[in-house]
Design a protein around this motif. Structure first.
Motif, PDB file in Angstrom:
ATOM      1  N   PHE A 148      15.403 -10.127   7.151  1.00  0.00           N
ATOM      2  CA  PHE A 148      14.950 -10.385   5.783  1.00  0.00           C
ATOM      3  C   PHE A 148      14.019  -9.276   5.313  1.00  0.00           C
ATOM      4  CE2 PHE A 148      11.517 -12.194   8.302  1.00  0.00           C
ATOM      5  CZ  PHE A 148      10.370 -11.940   7.572  1.00  0.00           C
ATOM      6  N   SER A 149      13.894  -9.191   4.005  1.00  0.00           N
ATOM      7  CA  SER A 149      12.994  -8.240   3.359  1.00  0.00           C
ATOM      8  C   SER A 149      12.205  -8.993   2.297  1.00  0.00           C
ATOM      9  CB  SER A 149      13.808  -7.107   2.721  1.00  0.00           C
ATOM     10  OG  SER A 149      13.042  -6.426   1.734  1.00  0.00           O
ATOM     11  N   LEU A 150      10.999  -8.548   2.026  1.00  0.00           N
ATOM     12  CA  LEU A 150      10.238  -9.159   0.924  1.00  0.00           C
ATOM     13  C   LEU A 150      10.526  -8.476  -0.401  1.00  0.00           C
ATOM     14  CD1 LEU A 150       6.729  -9.926   2.473  1.00  0.00           C
ATOM     15  CD2 LEU A 150       8.850 -11.249   2.557  1.00  0.00           C
ATOM     16  N   GLY A 151      11.324  -7.417  -0.372  1.00  0.00           N
ATOM     17  CA  GLY A 151      11.688  -6.744  -1.619  1.00  0.00           C
ATOM     18  C   GLY A 151      10.493  -6.170  -2.354  1.00  0.00           C
ATOM     19  N   GLN A 152       9.494  -5.694  -1.609  1.00  0.00           N
ATOM     20  CA  GLN A 152       8.280  -5.138  -2.223  1.00  0.00           C
ATOM     21  C   GLN A 152       8.289  -3.622  -2.065  1.00  0.00           C
ATOM     22  OE1 GLN A 152       4.745  -7.119  -0.831  1.00  0.00           O
ATOM     23  NE2 GLN A 152       5.621  -9.144  -1.120  1.00  0.00           N
ATOM     24  N   PRO A 153       8.733  -2.907  -3.086  1.00  0.00           N
ATOM     25  CA  PRO A 153       8.868  -1.443  -2.977  1.00  0.00           C
ATOM     26  C   PRO A 153       7.519  -0.746  -2.839  1.00  0.00           C
ATOM     27  CG  PRO A 153       9.239  -2.158  -5.243  1.00  0.00           C
ATOM     28  CD  PRO A 153       9.133  -3.404  -4.415  1.00  0.00           C
ATOM     29  N   GLU A 154       7.530   0.303  -2.022  1.00  0.00           N
ATOM     30  CA  GLU A 154       6.372   1.186  -1.847  1.00  0.00           C
ATOM     31  C   GLU A 154       5.119   0.450  -1.366  1.00  0.00           C
ATOM     32  OE1 GLU A 154       6.007   3.446  -5.520  1.00  0.00           O
ATOM     33  OE2 GLU A 154       7.491   4.881  -4.768  1.00  0.00           O
ATOM     34  N   ALA A 155       5.314  -0.561  -0.519  1.00  0.00           N
ATOM     35  CA  ALA A 155       4.163  -1.288   0.027  1.00  0.00           C
ATOM     36  C   ALA A 155       3.311  -0.379   0.907  1.00  0.00           C
ATOM     37  CB  ALA A 155       4.638  -2.505   0.822  1.00  0.00           C
ATOM     38  N   TYR A 156       3.940   0.550   1.628  1.00  0.00           N
ATOM     39  CA  TYR A 156       3.177   1.473   2.467  1.00  0.00           C
ATOM     40  C   TYR A 156       2.260   2.330   1.599  1.00  0.00           C
ATOM     41  CZ  TYR A 156       2.127   5.076   5.952  1.00  0.00           C
ATOM     42  OH  TYR A 156       1.477   5.939   6.802  1.00  0.00           O
ATOM     43  N   LEU A 157       2.779   2.801   0.499  1.00  0.00           N
ATOM     44  CA  LEU A 157       1.985   3.601  -0.433  1.00  0.00           C
ATOM     45  C   LEU A 157       0.838   2.774  -1.009  1.00  0.00           C
ATOM     46  CD1 LEU A 157       1.524   6.143  -2.158  1.00  0.00           C
ATOM     47  CD2 LEU A 157       3.281   5.303  -3.727  1.00  0.00           C
ATOM     48  N   GLU A 158       1.114   1.547  -1.414  1.00  0.00           N
ATOM     49  CA  GLU A 158       0.088   0.684  -2.011  1.00  0.00           C
ATOM     50  C   GLU A 158      -1.067   0.414  -1.044  1.00  0.00           C
ATOM     51  OE1 GLU A 158       2.102  -2.849  -3.217  1.00  0.00           O
ATOM     52  OE2 GLU A 158       2.649  -2.070  -5.186  1.00  0.00           O
ATOM     53  N   LEU A 159      -0.722   0.136   0.216  1.00  0.00           N
ATOM     54  CA  LEU A 159      -1.741  -0.276   1.183  1.00  0.00           C
ATOM     55  C   LEU A 159      -2.497   0.896   1.790  1.00  0.00           C
ATOM     56  CD1 LEU A 159       0.255  -3.103   2.987  1.00  0.00           C
ATOM     57  CD2 LEU A 159      -1.645  -3.391   1.385  1.00  0.00           C
ATOM     58  N   ASN A 160      -1.989   2.124   1.640  1.00  0.00           N
ATOM     59  CA  ASN A 160      -2.651   3.300   2.212  1.00  0.00           C
ATOM     60  C   ASN A 160      -3.164   4.269   1.156  1.00  0.00           C
ATOM     61  OD1 ASN A 160      -2.117   3.253   5.379  1.00  0.00           O
ATOM     62  ND2 ASN A 160      -0.252   2.532   4.391  1.00  0.00           N
ATOM     63  N   ASP A 161      -3.011   3.918  -0.099  1.00  0.00           N
ATOM     64  CA  ASP A 161      -3.401   4.798  -1.196  1.00  0.00           C
ATOM     65  C   ASP A 161      -4.924   4.927  -1.255  1.00  0.00           C
ATOM     66  OD1 ASP A 161      -3.768   6.198  -3.506  1.00  0.00           O
ATOM     67  OD2 ASP A 161      -2.769   4.759  -4.829  1.00  0.00           O
ATOM     68  N   PRO A 162      -5.460   6.138  -1.073  1.00  0.00           N
ATOM     69  CA  PRO A 162      -6.922   6.296  -1.117  1.00  0.00           C
ATOM     70  C   PRO A 162      -7.505   6.051  -2.501  1.00  0.00           C
ATOM     71  CG  PRO A 162      -5.838   8.448  -1.023  1.00  0.00           C
ATOM     72  CD  PRO A 162      -4.765   7.419  -0.830  1.00  0.00           C
ATOM     73  N   GLN A 163      -6.660   6.084  -3.525  1.00  0.00           N
ATOM     74  CA  GLN A 163      -7.141   5.875  -4.893  1.00  0.00           C
ATOM     75  C   GLN A 163      -6.975   4.418  -5.361  1.00  0.00           C
ATOM     76  OE1 GLN A 163      -5.156   8.680  -7.444  1.00  0.00           O
ATOM     77  NE2 GLN A 163      -5.663  10.448  -6.164  1.00  0.00           N
ATOM     78  N   ALA A 164      -6.399   3.560  -4.502  1.00  0.00           N
ATOM     79  CA  ALA A 164      -6.121   2.174  -4.910  1.00  0.00           C
ATOM     80  C   ALA A 164      -7.430   1.403  -5.089  1.00  0.00           C
ATOM     81  CB  ALA A 164      -5.246   1.491  -3.877  1.00  0.00           C
ATOM     82  N   ARG A 165      -7.450   0.552  -6.097  1.00  0.00           N
ATOM     83  CA  ARG A 165      -8.596  -0.336  -6.317  1.00  0.00           C
ATOM     84  C   ARG A 165      -8.454  -1.576  -5.431  1.00  0.00           C
ATOM     85  NH1 ARG A 165     -10.937   0.820 -11.366  1.00  0.00           N
ATOM     86  NH2 ARG A 165     -10.755   3.086 -11.692  1.00  0.00           N
ATOM     87  N   ASP A 166      -9.555  -2.249  -5.198  1.00  0.00           N
ATOM     88  CA  ASP A 166      -9.544  -3.446  -4.341  1.00  0.00           C
ATOM     89  C   ASP A 166      -8.578  -4.505  -4.859  1.00  0.00           C
ATOM     90  OD1 ASP A 166     -11.324  -2.307  -2.654  1.00  0.00           O
ATOM     91  OD2 ASP A 166     -13.083  -3.425  -3.352  1.00  0.00           O
ATOM     92  N   TYR A 167      -8.560  -4.696  -6.191  1.00  0.00           N
ATOM     93  CA  TYR A 167      -7.707  -5.753  -6.743  1.00  0.00           C
ATOM     94  C   TYR A 167      -6.222  -5.420  -6.555  1.00  0.00           C
ATOM     95  CZ  TYR A 167      -6.677  -2.967 -10.953  1.00  0.00           C
ATOM     96  OH  TYR A 167      -6.226  -1.995 -11.821  1.00  0.00           O
ATOM     97  N   GLN A 168      -5.894  -4.113  -6.546  1.00  0.00           N
ATOM     98  CA  GLN A 168      -4.499  -3.725  -6.329  1.00  0.00           C
ATOM     99  C   GLN A 168      -4.067  -4.013  -4.895  1.00  0.00           C
ATOM    100  OE1 GLN A 168      -5.151   0.370  -7.644  1.00  0.00           O
ATOM    101  NE2 GLN A 168      -3.723   0.048  -9.348  1.00  0.00           N
ATOM    102  N   ILE A 169      -4.946  -3.715  -3.945  1.00  0.00           N
ATOM    103  CA  ILE A 169      -4.634  -3.987  -2.541  1.00  0.00           C
ATOM    104  C   ILE A 169      -4.549  -5.484  -2.298  1.00  0.00           C
ATOM    105  CG2 ILE A 169      -5.521  -3.800  -0.180  1.00  0.00           C
ATOM    106  CD1 ILE A 169      -6.637  -1.064  -0.944  1.00  0.00           C
ATOM    107  N   GLU A 170      -5.452  -6.245  -2.900  1.00  0.00           N
ATOM    108  CA  GLU A 170      -5.429  -7.705  -2.728  1.00  0.00           C
ATOM    109  C   GLU A 170      -4.157  -8.305  -3.312  1.00  0.00           C
ATOM    110  OE1 GLU A 170      -7.183  -9.876  -0.980  1.00  0.00           O
ATOM    111  OE2 GLU A 170      -8.211  -8.129  -0.173  1.00  0.00           O
ATOM    112  N   ALA A 171      -3.687  -7.760  -4.432  1.00  0.00           N
ATOM    113  CA  ALA A 171      -2.445  -8.263  -5.029  1.00  0.00           C
ATOM    114  C   ALA A 171      -1.265  -7.998  -4.096  1.00  0.00           C
ATOM    115  CB  ALA A 171      -2.209  -7.595  -6.390  1.00  0.00           C
TER     116      ALA A 171
END
Length: 635
Positions: A148-171
Motif C-alpha cells: 500500500f501507499s499513502l499517496g503523499q507526494p514528496e513526503a521526504y522533501l516535506e519532512l527534511n526541508d530546512p525551510q519548512a515551518r512547524d505547521y507544515q511538518i505537523e500537517a
C-alpha cells in the motif's frame, strides 16, 4: 492481512449505501459516484469500469469539475474532508444536482468542517438532500494484497526541508498518522509499534500510538468484531516504522527484476503502465514520433505478473516464450479434437461421429475464452518486456546495476565507476544515481579529490550535481554527529556476496523487431548477491526478537493497549508471524521485494505487508534530493 481485499470491501459497502455487501445493489439501485483526486487514485487499483457497473454505478464524476443535474438519481460521494470539498458538496446540495447525497469521507470529518457543512445546507433549506454521512477510514491506496501507499507526494522533501515551518511538518505528520490508522482499522489490528529513536519515525509512532489508544477507550470501538462490517484479527502484528534516511541506496539503485524494473523504467503508477505505441517503421527504442500511448493494467489478477514479478529480467523473457509455446500447443490440441472424425470413410456410426464431434466442440468452446484471455496477458507482457529491453540496451542498465552491486558489497572501486561514467553509456540520471551509490557505499566520506572528479563528470554529461552535494553534506553531518557511518544511518551494506558476473548482457546488434526470446537470447541471468538488504536485516531482528541485536535493544516500543509510558521491550519479544513495514519518505518495489524474499525464506514463512508514503522511481527520489540541496544552499 490482505489489505487490498479489505479496502475493496469498504468501498463496495459505501457503493451499496453502507448496507450489507450480500445484498444486490446493481438492480434498481442505480447511482453516480463523485470522487476527488485522492479517492480516484484509491478506486483505480481496486475497481475497473465493469466492476463499478456491476454495483449500479452509471457515472463516475470528479467533485472539482462542473457537473450537470441528474434528477431522481442518488449520488455516493467518496472524498477527503477538506474545506474546498465541503464547499463543493454544499454547493451541490444547494443546486439540487442529485436526488440524495450519501457522503463518505476518507477520515473522520473535523467538527469545524461538519459545522460548516451543516450551516450551509440548513441556511439554504436543503438539509433533506444529505441522506447519510459516514467516516470510512480509507486514507491509503491498496495496490496489492501486501502493498500500500499513502499517496503523499514528496513526503521526504516535506519532512527534511530546512525551510519548512512547524505547521507544515505537523500537517505532513498528521496525514501519515491518519493513513496508518486507516490501515490498522481496515485490517482490524492493533499492532505493537517499533521504530528508531529520534526523528520523524518516533514522532509519528507516538502520535499513532495515542490515536489508537484513544480509539480503544470505549468498550465498542473501531477494532471490535463486527464494527464497520470488518472482522477483527486475534493476532497482533508488529508495525515497524522507518525514516527513508535509514537506507538511501535502495531507493537510488537500479533494479534487475521484473516489477522493480517496470516501476523504475516504465513509470508504473496505480497498477497501470503507459507505453508508447510502436511506430510503423522500426526506429530507436522509446522514440515514436506522433505515436499515441497504450495503457496496460497489471495487478494480482494477472497470472504472469504475479508469477514472474520477482524474476530477473532474462528469466522473464524466457518465461514469455515458454507460455506462448504452451498456448500454441493448447490451440493445436483443440483444432485436432474439433477436426477428429471429419473425412472418415464411413467406418464409424454416424450417430457416434456426431456425438464425438459435439463433445469435442463443447470442450473447445468452454476452453477457448480462457485461452484467449491468456493470450491477451502474454501479448501485454511481450510488449512490456520489449520496452524494457529497449531501455536496458539503450542505457546499459545491466552494467549500472552490476557496478552498483559491487560497490554495495565492498568489491567495487572508483576506477570501475569512472570507467562506466566516462564510457558514454547511460542517461545523465543513470550516471548521477551510480555516483550517489558510490558516495553512500563508503564507510567514511570520499576524499575531496574523488568528489570533485565525480562532479566534473556529472557536469560534463549534463547531470545536476546538487543531489551529490546534498548527500555528501548529509553523510558528513552524520559522521560528525555519531562518529561512524553504518547501515543504521544511510544504508551501507555489509556482508559477503557471491561473485557478480562480468558482462551480464552480451548484446548482439539484433533487429529490435525480432521475437523477444531471440533478442534476449544473449542475456545472462544475474546471480543475486548473498547480501541482505539493510531493511530486511533490521526487520528480521525486530520480528524474531533477536536479543542482543542493536535494533531489538535500542528501538522504541509502543503498545496502544497499555497506559502511556508503560510499554517495554518485554511486549515486543516475538517472534511475530505478521508484520507491517512502513517507510516514511517513500519506498519502491525493489525494497518491498527484498522484504518478501526474506519473509518467504523464514520457517515458518512470515507474512509482511509493505507500505510507504509514496512509491518512487529512482529518478523521482533524486529530484527530491536535488530540491533539498537547493533549499539547503547547495554545499
Amino acid at each position: 492481512m490482505n489489505i487490498r481485499q479489505k479496502q475493496t470491501e469498504v468501498v463496495l459497502r459505501a457503493l451499496n449505501f453502507n448496507g450489507a455487501l450480500g445484498k444486490d445493489s446493481s438492480g434498481e439501485s442505480y447511482k453516480v459516484i463523485v470522487l476527488d483526486r485522492f479517492t480516484k487514485d484509491i478506486i483505480a487499483p481496486l475497481l475497473r469500469l465493469n466492476d463499478l457497473r456491476k454495483h449500479g454505478v452509471t457515472l463516475h464524476l470528479m467533485l472539482e469539475n462542473e457537473r450537470q443535474p441528474i434528477p431522481d438519481v442518488p449520488a455516493v460521494y467518496l472524498v477527503q474532508p477538506s474545506p474546498s470539498n465541503i464547499e463543493r458538496i454544499t454547493a451541490d446540495a444547494v443546486a439540487g444536482l442529485y436526488d440524495s447525497m450519501h457522503l463518505n469521507f476518507t477520515v473522520p470529518i473535523p467538527s469545524k468542517l461538519m459545522e460548516q457543512l451543516a450551516a450551509g445546507v440548513v441556511k439554504a433549506g436543503c438539509l433533506s438532500r444529505i441522506s447519510k454521512l459516514y467516516d470510512q477510514y480509507l486514507a491509503f491506496i491498496a495496490l496489492e494484497p501486501t502493498l500500500f501507499s499513502l499517496g503523499q507526494p514528496e513526503a521526504y522533501l516535506e519532512l527534511n526541508d530546512p525551510q519548512a515551518r512547524d505547521y507544515q511538518i505537523e500537517a505532513a505528520v498528521l496525514n501519515i498518522v491518519d493513513g496508518l490508522f486507516s490501515v490498522c482499522v481496515s485490517l482490524g489490528v492493533v499492532p505493537i509499534i517499533r521504530c528508531p529513536r529520534g526523528g520523524a519515525a518516533e514522532h509519528i509512532a507516538g502520535a499513532l500510538d495515542a490515536k489508537l489508544r484513544d480509539s480503544l477507550k470505549s468498550r465498542t470501538n473501531l477494532f471490535s468484531e463486527g464494527v464497520l462490517g470488518l472482522s477483527a484479527s486475534l493476532s497482533r502484528p508488529l508495525l515497524c516504522l522507518f525514516d527513508r534516511n535509514f537506507d538511501l541506496t535502495t531507493v537510488v539503485q537500479h533494479a534487475w527484476t521484473y516489477k522493480p524494473l517496470v516501476h523504475d523504467i516504465l513509470g508504473l503508477k496505480l497498477n497501470r503502465i503507459a507505453l508508447q505505441s510502436e511506430a510503423s517503421v522500426p526506429g530507436p527504442p522509446g522514440i515514436h514520433a506522433g505515436a499515441g500511448k497504450k495503457h496496460y493494467d497489471v495487478d494480482d489478477k494477472d497470472f504472469f505478473w504475479e508469477a514472474c514479478g520477482s524474476h530477473a529480467f532474462p528469466k522473464v523473457a524466457e518465461e514469455v516464450e515458454t507460455q506462448l509455446q504452451r498456448y500454441r500447443a493448447a490451440v493445436d490440441e483443440i483444432n485436432k479434437k474439433t477436426a477428429a472424425g471429419a473425412g472418415q470413410d464411413g467406418a464409424f456410426d454416424p450417430d457416434e461421429l456426431l456425438r464425438r464431434s459435439t463433445q469435442n466442440l463443447m470442450q473447445a468452446v468452454s476452453s477457448l475464452p480462457e485461452l484467449q484471455e491468456q493470450k491477451k496477458v502474454l501479448d501485454k507482457h511481450t510488449n512490456i518486456a520489449t520496452s524494457l529491453l529497449g531501455a536496458i540496451k539503450m542505457r546499459a542498465l545491466d552494467q549500472y546495476y552490476n557496478v552498483a552491486e559491487d560497490l554495495l558489497v565492498g568489491k567495487g572501486d572508483l576506477q570501475a565507476v569512472l570507467k562506466l561514467l566516462q564510457s558514454g553509456k547511460g542517461a545523465p540520471m543513470d550516471k548521477l544515481r551510480l555516483a550517489l551509490i558510490y558516495v553512500l557505499a563508503q564507510d567514511g566520506l570520499p576524499s575531496d579529490q574523488e568528489l570533485l572528479e565525480l562532479e566534473a563528470i556529472m557536469r560534463s554529461g549534463g547531470a545536476d550535481v546538487t543531489p551529490l552535494q546534498y548527500v555528501r553534506t548529509l553523510k558528513r553531518n552524520n559522521l560528525t554527529g555519531s562518529g561512524k557511518m553504518g547501515a543504521e544511518v544511510l544504508g551501507h551494506h555489509g556482508g559477503t556476496a557471491m561473485a557478480s558476473q562480468n558482462n551480464l548482457l552480451d548484446w548482439a546488434d539484433k533487429t529490435f523487431g525480432q521475437g523477444l526470446s531471440q533478442v534476449a537470447k544473449g542475456v545472462k541471468t544475474l546471480l543475486s548477491s548473498a547480501r541482505q538488504a539493510p531493511l530486511a536485516g533490521c526487520v528480521e531482528a525486530l520480528m524474531e526478537g533477536k536479543a542482543g541485536s542493536v535494533e531489538f535493544e535500542s528501538y522504541a516500543v509502543f503498545d496502544p493497549k497499555l497506559a502511556p509510558g508503560r510499554s517495554s521491550i518485554e511486549r515486543a519479544k516475538g517472534p511475530f508471524r505478521e508484520g507491517i513495514i512502513f517507510m516514511i519518505g517513500g519506498g519502491n518495489y525493489f525494497e518491498r521485494e527484498t522484504l518478501l524474499s526474506w519473509a518467504q525464506r523464514c520457517t515458518p514463512p512470515r507474512h509482511v505487508v509493505y507500505g510507504a508514503t509514496e512509491l518512487l522511481s529512482g529518478e523521482e527520489f533524486v529530484q527530491q534530493l536535488s530540491e533539498l540541496g537547493r533549499r539547503s544552499g547547495g554545499r
